[in-house]
Design an enzyme around this catalytic site. Structure first.
Site, PDB file in Angstrom:
ATOM      1  N   LYS A 132      53.419  34.990  40.386  1.00 30.70           N
ATOM      2  CA  LYS A 132      53.852  36.176  39.636  1.00 30.70           C
ATOM      3  C   LYS A 132      55.323  36.469  39.927  1.00 30.70           C
ATOM      4  O   LYS A 132      56.094  36.788  39.022  1.00 30.70           O
ATOM      5  CB  LYS A 132      52.973  37.379  40.006  1.00 30.70           C
ATOM      6  N   GLN A 148      47.145  43.218  44.292  1.00 32.62           N
ATOM      7  CA  GLN A 148      46.429  41.942  44.259  1.00 32.62           C
ATOM      8  C   GLN A 148      45.036  42.108  44.881  1.00 32.62           C
ATOM      9  O   GLN A 148      44.899  42.592  45.998  1.00 32.62           O
ATOM     10  CB  GLN A 148      47.243  40.881  45.030  1.00 32.62           C
ATOM     11  N   ASP A 201      47.818  45.680  35.020  1.00 30.19           N
ATOM     12  CA  ASP A 201      46.668  44.783  35.178  1.00 30.19           C
ATOM     13  C   ASP A 201      45.527  45.203  34.247  1.00 30.19           C
ATOM     14  O   ASP A 201      44.588  44.441  34.012  1.00 30.19           O
ATOM     15  CB  ASP A 201      46.165  44.874  36.633  1.00 30.19           C
TER      16      ASP A 201
END
Ligand code: NDP
Length: 293
Positions: A53, A97, A120
């Site tokens: 990322k 994450q 997300d």
């Protein structure tokens, strides 16, 4: 018959190039899109995803405001950081994450993220808006799968789509996106409680494998001519590889190639699309800020 291999790597590179162009236009207006990726602990797979990322952020010209925190970080410390990032007007996206260390409650952490920065697409507000077909951040992997289907010209309208897996981040949202009016597929969702899985997967015009079980979908579970999207990423031992392992999907790729009409490989299939969609969501967030300022 040999299936067309959907090259997610190339499709994702095209998406990232489009994002990079829009980023440079925004930078011209004085706004640099910025994503904060928060990693707690050192789980090797998570470290590798986060590095991917960060690399993509550099490539598209976005600002990287990432945090790598020790595994001993408390839930309170993490939520305090999220509140700080929520309040920071230069940060347009926040991604924590997953999975988090066991002593941290994931749901509470996700709920702490401002839905307007939840790139997300995991916050209940975004999930709710996705269900009722209102504008929202779509979760990156399911959105990436939908993008690949459309890009390959695979017709979802009227198709029977079978999704193997019902996690909150892949299977469930994907089944909702496929069943929405704009996709119009008829959807079956399978899980460990499903009886005679093969009899259902064999009915699929579009088969999505998202179970996290290496090569569990064998060729005889696939209807001839089906489009097969393999979301699974599994490490299997491989002494011939310098790392001692290699990545395989949930589908027995070589065998499925002879039955399916389209198939995504692992790696270079869905994985790169997840990151490309994350870049797109962060861009959308920054563009929204630019419009309102
Ligand atoms: P989870 O483990 O959270 O969910 C797996 C799902 O599959 C569950 O719903 C489970 O059922 C179901 N399942 C497991 N085994 C079987 C089986 N034998 N038959 C039927 N259903 C089964 O995984 P995730 O959704 O997080 O991830 C799935 C896979 O996708 C993993 O390999 C992961 O690494 C990969 N992934 C890839 C991404 C990418 O960018 N390419 C992004 C995210 C994930 P039940 O609910 O009953 O337990």
């Amino acid at each position: 018959m040999s299936a067309v291999i959907i090259d997610g790597y190339t499709v994702a590179a095209t998406v990232r190039a489009q994002v990079a162009k829009s980023v440079s236009a925004l930078v011209g207006q004085g706004i640099t899109p910025c994503l904060s990726v928060v990693l707690v602990g050192e789980d090797p797979a998570s470290v590798s995803y986060v590095s991917g990322k960060e690399k993509a952020l550099r490539e598209v010209g976005m600002k990287d405001a990432s945090y790598r925190l020790p595994a001993t970080t408390t839930e309170e410390e993490l939520i305090t950081l999220i509140h700080r990032l929520n309040a920071d007007t230069t940060v347009h996206g926040i991604l924590v994450q997953l999975p988090l260390p066991r002593h941290i409650n994931e749901a509470r952490v996700i709920m702490a993220i401002n839905p307007e920065k939840d790139v997300d697409g995991f916050h209940p507000v975004n999930i709710g808006n996705m269900v009722i077909e209102r504008p929202c951040f779509l979760p990156c992997t399911p959105h990436g799968v939908m993008y690949l289907l459309k890009n390959a010209g695979i017709e979802t309208r009227g198709a029977h789509a079978v999704v193997v897996g019902r996690s909150n981040i892949v299977g469930k949202p994907l089944s909702i996106l496929l069943a929405r009016k704009d996709s119009n597929a008829t959807v079956s969702v399978c899980h460990t409680g499903t009886r005679d899985l093969a009899s259902i997967t064999r009915q699929a015009d579009i088969l999505i494998a998202a179970a996290g079980k290496p090569r569990m979908i064998s060729a005889d579970m696939i209807k001839p001519g089906a489009a097969v999207i393999d979301v699974g990423v599994n490490r299997v031992e491989d002494d011939s590889s310098p790392k001692g392992y290699r990545l395989v999907g949930d589908v027995d790729f070589d065998a499925a190639l002879e039955v399916a009409s389209f198939i995504t490989p692992v790696p270079r299939g869905v994985g790169p699309m997840t990151i490309a969609m994350l870049m797109e969501n962060t861009l959308l967030s920054a563009e929204r800020v630019a419009r309102s300022s």
